[in-house]
Design a protein around this motif. Structure first.
Motif, short mmCIF file in Angstrom:
data_model
loop_
_atom_site.label_atom_id
_atom_site.label_comp_id
_atom_site.label_asym_id
_atom_site.label_seq_id
_atom_site.Cartn_x
_atom_site.Cartn_y
_atom_site.Cartn_z
N ASP A 1 -22.05 3.71 7.56
CA ASP A 1 -23.21 3.09 6.44
C ASP A 1 -22.26 2.79 5.47
O ASP A 1 -21.42 2.45 3.80
CB ASP A 1 -24.05 4.56 5.24
N VAL A 2 -22.44 0.77 5.61
CA VAL A 2 -21.29 0.38 4.45
C VAL A 2 -21.93 -0.16 3.00
O VAL A 2 -21.64 -0.46 1.71
CB VAL A 2 -20.56 -1.03 4.73
N SER A 3 -23.44 0.55 2.55
CA SER A 3 -24.10 0.54 1.57
C SER A 3 -23.51 1.16 -0.36
O SER A 3 -23.98 1.26 -0.88
CB SER A 3 -25.47 0.20 1.84
N ARG A 4 -23.30 2.94 0.75
CA ARG A 4 -22.21 3.69 -0.03
C ARG A 4 -21.40 4.17 -0.21
O ARG A 4 -20.64 4.29 1.36
CB ARG A 4 -22.88 4.85 0.26
N PHE A 5 -20.63 4.21 -0.64
CA PHE A 5 -18.85 4.87 -1.29
C PHE A 5 -18.95 5.29 -2.48
O PHE A 5 -19.40 5.25 -2.87
CB PHE A 5 -18.12 3.32 -1.57
N ASP A 6 -18.48 6.52 -1.23
CA ASP A 6 -18.07 7.46 -2.37
C ASP A 6 -15.86 7.45 -3.50
O ASP A 6 -14.82 7.74 -2.15
CB ASP A 6 -17.13 9.33 -1.74
N PHE A 7 -15.93 7.37 -4.34
CA PHE A 7 -14.80 6.56 -5.14
C PHE A 7 -14.21 7.77 -4.88
O PHE A 7 -12.66 7.61 -4.48
CB PHE A 7 -15.57 5.57 -6.11
N GLN A 8 -14.36 9.11 -5.31
CA GLN A 8 -13.76 10.03 -5.48
C GLN A 8 -12.92 10.80 -3.87
O GLN A 8 -11.45 10.53 -3.31
CB GLN A 8 -14.53 11.65 -5.62
N GLU A 9 -13.60 9.92 -3.40
CA GLU A 9 -12.90 10.44 -1.37
C GLU A 9 -11.91 9.15 -1.16
O GLU A 9 -11.20 9.46 -0.98
CB GLU A 9 -13.85 10.52 -0.32
N PHE A 10 -12.26 7.80 -1.73
CA PHE A 10 -11.28 6.67 -1.79
C PHE A 10 -10.20 7.34 -2.26
O PHE A 10 -9.11 6.96 -2.21
CB PHE A 10 -11.81 5.60 -2.39
N THR A 11 -10.02 7.45 -4.18
CA THR A 11 -9.13 7.64 -4.20
C THR A 11 -8.23 9.34 -3.69
O THR A 11 -6.63 9.37 -3.59
CB THR A 11 -9.18 8.32 -5.91
N THR A 12 -8.50 10.38 -3.19
CA THR A 12 -8.03 11.20 -2.63
C THR A 12 -7.51 10.70 -0.87
O THR A 12 -6.20 11.29 -1.24
CB THR A 12 -9.38 12.20 -2.58
N ASP A 13 -8.38 10.36 -0.52
CA ASP A 13 -6.84 9.66 0.72
C ASP A 13 -6.55 8.28 0.09
O ASP A 13 -5.12 8.53 0.92
CB ASP A 13 -8.27 8.55 1.06
N LEU A 14 -6.43 7.52 -0.88
CA LEU A 14 -5.34 6.25 -1.27
C LEU A 14 -4.26 7.45 -1.87
O LEU A 14 -3.18 7.33 -1.49
CB LEU A 14 -5.82 5.43 -2.32
N ILE A 15 -4.45 8.62 -2.58
CA ILE A 15 -3.56 9.37 -3.06
C ILE A 15 -2.61 9.98 -1.97
O ILE A 15 -1.22 10.00 -1.79
CB ILE A 15 -3.62 10.05 -4.31
N ALA A 16 -3.36 10.52 -1.00
CA ALA A 16 -2.20 10.85 -0.11
C ALA A 16 -1.89 9.76 1.11
O ALA A 16 -0.32 10.08 1.56
CB ALA A 16 -3.18 11.81 0.77
N ASP A 17 -2.38 8.83 1.64
CA ASP A 17 -1.57 7.99 1.60
C ASP A 17 -0.70 7.43 1.33
O ASP A 17 0.97 7.18 1.61
CB ASP A 17 -2.83 6.58 1.93
N LEU A 18 -0.60 6.86 0.24
CA LEU A 18 0.64 6.55 -1.34
C LEU A 18 1.84 7.53 -0.53
O LEU A 18 3.36 7.36 -0.75
CB LEU A 18 0.42 6.69 -2.25
N ALA A 19 1.13 8.96 -1.00
CA ALA A 19 2.33 10.16 -1.01
C ALA A 19 2.90 10.05 0.52
O ALA A 19 4.19 10.48 0.39
CB ALA A 19 1.79 11.29 -1.32
N ALA A 20 1.93 9.99 1.02
CA ALA A 20 2.72 9.99 2.90
C ALA A 20 3.51 8.92 3.68
O ALA A 20 4.62 8.74 4.15
CB ALA A 20 1.34 10.03 3.96
N GLY A 21 3.34 7.73 2.46
CA GLY A 21 4.65 6.16 3.38
C GLY A 21 5.67 6.48 1.97
O GLY A 21 6.90 6.45 2.04
#
Length: 82
Positions: free
Chosen positions: A62-82
């Motif tokens: 569903d591209v009409s909805r975006f969970d910003f909190q989930e995005f920031t959590t995933d982004l931080i996890a990706d940056l920490a792993a990289g």
């Protein structure tokens, strides 16, 4: 047919973002420490953020909805792993 096209576009976007990110990181590793290296790393991080947002949008279906909190959590996890 529309679904197949969306999956193909999704696949191509993911691949292109991964290639761009890999090239940026490769160049950053080969650049002496300093402003240029920091800029390359920052661009790779931004591309990673785009990749995370893209993954979240297309994995939900569903591209009409975006969970910003989930995005920031995933982004931080990706940056920490990289």
């Amino acid at each position: 047919q529309k679904t197949a096209l969306l999956h193909e576009v999704d696949h191509r976007v993911k691949n292109n973002l991964q290639v761009i990110s890999s090239l940026m990181l490769l160049k950053a590793r080969r650049t002496p420490e300093g402003e240029a290296r920091d800029a390359l790393q920052a661009m790779a991080d931004r591309i990673g953020a785009l990749s995370t947002a893209h993954r979240m949008l297309y994995s939900e279906g569903d591209v009409s909805r975006f969970d910003f909190q989930e995005f920031t959590t995933d982004l931080i996890a990706d940056l920490a792993a990289g």
